[in-house]
Enzyme design. Structure first.
Site, PDB file in Angstrom:
ATOM      1  N   MET A 264     -31.760 -18.997 -26.817  1.00  0.00           N
ATOM      2  CA  MET A 264     -33.063 -19.091 -27.486  1.00  0.00           C
ATOM      3  C   MET A 264     -32.918 -19.775 -28.834  1.00  0.00           C
ATOM      4  O   MET A 264     -33.745 -20.616 -29.228  1.00  0.00           O
ATOM      5  CB  MET A 264     -33.662 -17.695 -27.682  1.00  0.00           C
ATOM      6  CG  MET A 264     -35.056 -17.725 -28.306  1.00  0.00           C
ATOM      7  SD  MET A 264     -35.576 -16.232 -29.172  1.00  0.00           S
ATOM      8  CE  MET A 264     -34.978 -16.584 -30.835  1.00  0.00           C
TER       9      MET A 264
ATOM     10  N   GLU B  60     -30.803  -9.724 -18.651  1.00  0.00           N
ATOM     11  CA  GLU B  60     -29.928  -9.627 -17.476  1.00  0.00           C
ATOM     12  C   GLU B  60     -29.324  -8.235 -17.311  1.00  0.00           C
ATOM     13  O   GLU B  60     -28.946  -7.839 -16.194  1.00  0.00           O
ATOM     14  CB  GLU B  60     -28.808 -10.670 -17.553  1.00  0.00           C
ATOM     15  CG  GLU B  60     -27.772 -10.476 -18.637  1.00  0.00           C
ATOM     16  CD  GLU B  60     -28.116 -11.142 -19.957  1.00  0.00           C
ATOM     17  OE1 GLU B  60     -27.183 -11.400 -20.758  1.00  0.00           O
ATOM     18  OE2 GLU B  60     -29.312 -11.396 -20.194  1.00  0.00           O
TER      19      GLU B  60
ATOM     20  N   HIS C  27     -31.211  -9.498 -24.137  1.00  0.00           N
ATOM     21  CA  HIS C  27     -30.478  -9.815 -22.907  1.00  0.00           C
ATOM     22  C   HIS C  27     -31.148  -9.138 -21.706  1.00  0.00           C
ATOM     23  O   HIS C  27     -30.741  -8.033 -21.304  1.00  0.00           O
ATOM     24  CB  HIS C  27     -29.027  -9.354 -23.028  1.00  0.00           C
ATOM     25  CG  HIS C  27     -28.212 -10.158 -23.975  1.00  0.00           C
ATOM     26  ND1 HIS C  27     -27.428 -11.214 -23.575  1.00  0.00           N
ATOM     27  CD2 HIS C  27     -28.066 -10.069 -25.327  1.00  0.00           C
ATOM     28  CE1 HIS C  27     -26.823 -11.735 -24.629  1.00  0.00           C
ATOM     29  NE2 HIS C  27     -27.201 -11.062 -25.709  1.00  0.00           N
TER      30      HIS C  27
ATOM     31  N   CYS D 144     -30.632 -15.160 -25.962  1.00  0.00           N
ATOM     32  CA  CYS D 144     -29.899 -14.891 -27.206  1.00  0.00           C
ATOM     33  C   CYS D 144     -29.564 -16.214 -27.920  1.00  0.00           C
ATOM     34  O   CYS D 144     -30.446 -16.864 -28.446  1.00  0.00           O
ATOM     35  CB  CYS D 144     -28.668 -14.056 -26.927  1.00  0.00           C
ATOM     36  SG  CYS D 144     -28.019 -13.230 -28.399  1.00  0.00           S
TER      37      CYS D 144
ATOM     38  N   THR E 222       0.831  -1.199   0.000  1.00  0.00           N
ATOM     39  CA  THR E 222       0.000   0.000   0.000  1.00  0.00           C
ATOM     40  C   THR E 222       0.867   1.251   0.000  1.00  0.00           C
ATOM     41  O   THR E 222       0.586   2.224  -0.721  1.00  0.00           O
ATOM     42  CB  THR E 222      -0.938   0.003   1.222  1.00  0.00           C
ATOM     43  OG1 THR E 222      -1.877  -1.060   1.082  1.00  0.00           O
ATOM     44  CG2 THR E 222      -1.680   1.320   1.344  1.00  0.00           C
TER      45      THR E 222
END
Length: 532
Positions: free
Chosen positions: A383, A507, A505, A380, A192
């Site tokens: 299907m 989603e 889509h 998509c 860091t």
């Protein structure tokens, strides 16, 4: 004028900058502020459309048809906003714009250079989002890690942006990793420290450091990081690993991130306006342990879950909506499907994709669902596989898609006419939001409770209208079409528990507070099947 919060990362990539930025945005939203977001990807690609999912995760598609980085999906889900494609800035877009301007003579004969021309273009693109969105706060995430060569012009542009907009209007949040060495039994802060030093070498001093870690770190460690990295102790925030990404805003809120940000960039809202109760309810609903619904995702990128991240999250949203928990089973479409594994599932989802690899496995999964009355959701390409397998089972044994077999005697799936003359791959598909008309009395209409819906697309092939009537005669239901009835958008079967495929889509539009209607319907059918 908007305030800017710039999120950078160090130590390692995939540290969670996108979730961190989205979580800060969610917290600021709880104060009643309007928030938008920008993702900067320093690669030379114009967009994410041609990137391999194994390298970069899923391609997220916006309403306006831009293929973008998956972090825009996080922003939309956490902030509950619809972003434009211009919210994804790439090196390719920046250089393309500058070169076009140079060719037009816009620079009046100047020698075009990284500074000021490239950096000015970057700032212009960022400010354009500010102007278009009218948001109170613009989140700007810089992809990759500090020190990457390709990120340097963007960091320089953002350094300039801070000077031009003023100290009170721009703040920098640096996300780093604090590793725990099991052999030594302690956390190590040197990564860091070095990462922050690298950032400061660009002229940028971080205002806040988000410390990612596997386990929580204590206050003495925070004070050490604050001392060596020159930030206030209250500006060192720990974000340890949590079971769900949706818990991150709550974790950061407990560390008073919102309060610090509001005071640092003078946002002018009080603590009394702060309300994260709705988000807490969302997290609580996502923590439900039973009933557990086993959903199989049959795909070819299953080794990297980020390839299907929006589908994964949509299933979680829908399961929580019906009071259940989803247990996703990843099934490779490239291997012989294990029937014993399918028998343990409550439903199957076949996602989108491109190319012939894995098609036989997807078709096999469709056949299994048809023969065993298992709920099936195809998206998509999913299907299209449903249409192909259905056609074969109705006697068209050589039915196929011309994407995989150009001389198929029964091309039930074919390339869209406007796509046939296109030679380039990037950004040339049917992309973005289009209207879909739903037929009454169908699963789709019952799910949406609307006649017209808008959904996002990303495809080149479609159900071939030459076989449309024949498939309908065999029992296929066309439940969604384009408004002119030319393109098939959704297909169903009547005598099946739940058999639905959509060309778009869904989603991409699911939210943790507003699960997508089709996913809700699918998960409800999954629950009903489990109860039988």
């Amino acid at each position: 004028m908007a305030k800017y919060i710039v999120v950078t990362g160090g130590v390692v990539s995939s540290i969670g900058k996108g979730i961190t930025a989205a979580s800060i945005g969610r917290i600021l939203r709880s104060y009643g502020l309007e928030v938008t977001a920008i993702k900067i990807d320093p690669y030379l690609n114009w967009d994410s459309g041609t990137l391999n999912p194994y390298q970069h995760g899923e391609v997220f598609v916006t309403d306006d048809g831009m293929e973008t980085d998956l972090d825009l999906g996080h922003y939309e889900r956490f902030l509950d906003v619809n972003l434009s494609g211009e919210s994804n800035i790439t090196t390719g877009k920046v250089y393309h714009s500058v070169i076009n301007k140079e060719r037009k003579g816009s620079y009046l004969g100047s020698c075009v250079q990284i500074i000021p021309h490239i950096t000015d273009e970057i700032k212009q693109m960022i400010r354009k989002i500010d102007t278009q969105s009218q948001a109170d706060v613009v989140l700007v995430e810089v992809g990759g890690t500090v020190g990457d060569i390709e990120s340097q012009p963007f960091l320089e542009a953002l350094r300039q942006l801070r000077n031009e907009e003023g100290h009170d209007n721009v703040m920098f949040v640096h996300v780093t990793y604090v590793p725990y060495l099991k052999a030594a039994g302690e956390f190590k802060t040197k990564p860091t420290q070095h990462s922050t030093k690298e950032l400061r070498s660009t002229g940028i001093n971080p205002d806040m450091i988000i410390c990612r870690s596997e386990k929580p770190i204590d206050n003495p460690l925070k004070r050490k990081i604050a001392h060596f990295c020159d930030v206030e102790p209250t500006a060192v925030i720990n974000a340890p690993d949590v079971p769900s990404i949706y818990e991150v805003p709550l974790v950061m809120d407990r560390e008073n991130v919102g309060k610090y940000v509001i005071e640092r960039i003078k946002l002018g809202v009080g603590e009394d306006s702060h309300d994260l109760s709705q988000w807490r309810d969302i997290v609580k609903s996502l923590q439900k342990e039973e009933p557990v619904l086993k959903v199989g995702i049959v795909g070819k990128y299953i080794e990297l879950e980020d390839s299907y991240i929006s589908i994964r999250e949509s299933l979680k949203h829908a399961a929580a909506h019906i009071g259940a928990k989803v247990d996703i089973q990843w099934i490779s479409a490239e291997e012989t499907i294990d029937l014993a594994k399918l028998k343990q599932l409550d439903s199957i989802l076949i996602p989108g994709g491109f190319g012939e690899r894995g098609i036989s496995g997807k078709l096999e999964a469709v056949g299994y669902c048809l023969e065993n009355q298992l709920p099936l959701f195809g998206i998509c390409l999913g299907m299209q596989c449903m249409v192909i397998e259905f056609a074969r089972m109705q006697g068209l044994e050589e039915a196929h898609s011309t994407e995989f077999l150009e001389d198929s005697p029964f091309p039930v799936i074919d390339m869209m006419e406007e796509q046939k003359k296109i030679k380039h791959m990037g950004g040339t598909m049917r992309l973005g939001s289009y209207d879909c008309k739903l037929a009454n009395g169908t699963l789709a209409h019952q799910a949406y409770q609307q006649d017209i819906v808008q959904e996002r697309h990303r495809h080149r092939f479609e159900l071939n209208n030459e076989f449309r009537d024949q498939l309908k005669e065999e029992g296929l239901i066309i439940s969604g079409t384009s408004p002119d009835d030319f393109l098939v958008e959704i297909i169903e079967l009547k005598d099946h528990p739940w058999f639905l495929g959509c060309q778009f889509h869904p989603e991409f539009k699911s939210r943790p507070n507003r699960a997508h209607p089709l996913f809700v319907s699918f998960m409800q059918a999954t629950l009903d099947h489990k109860k039988k």
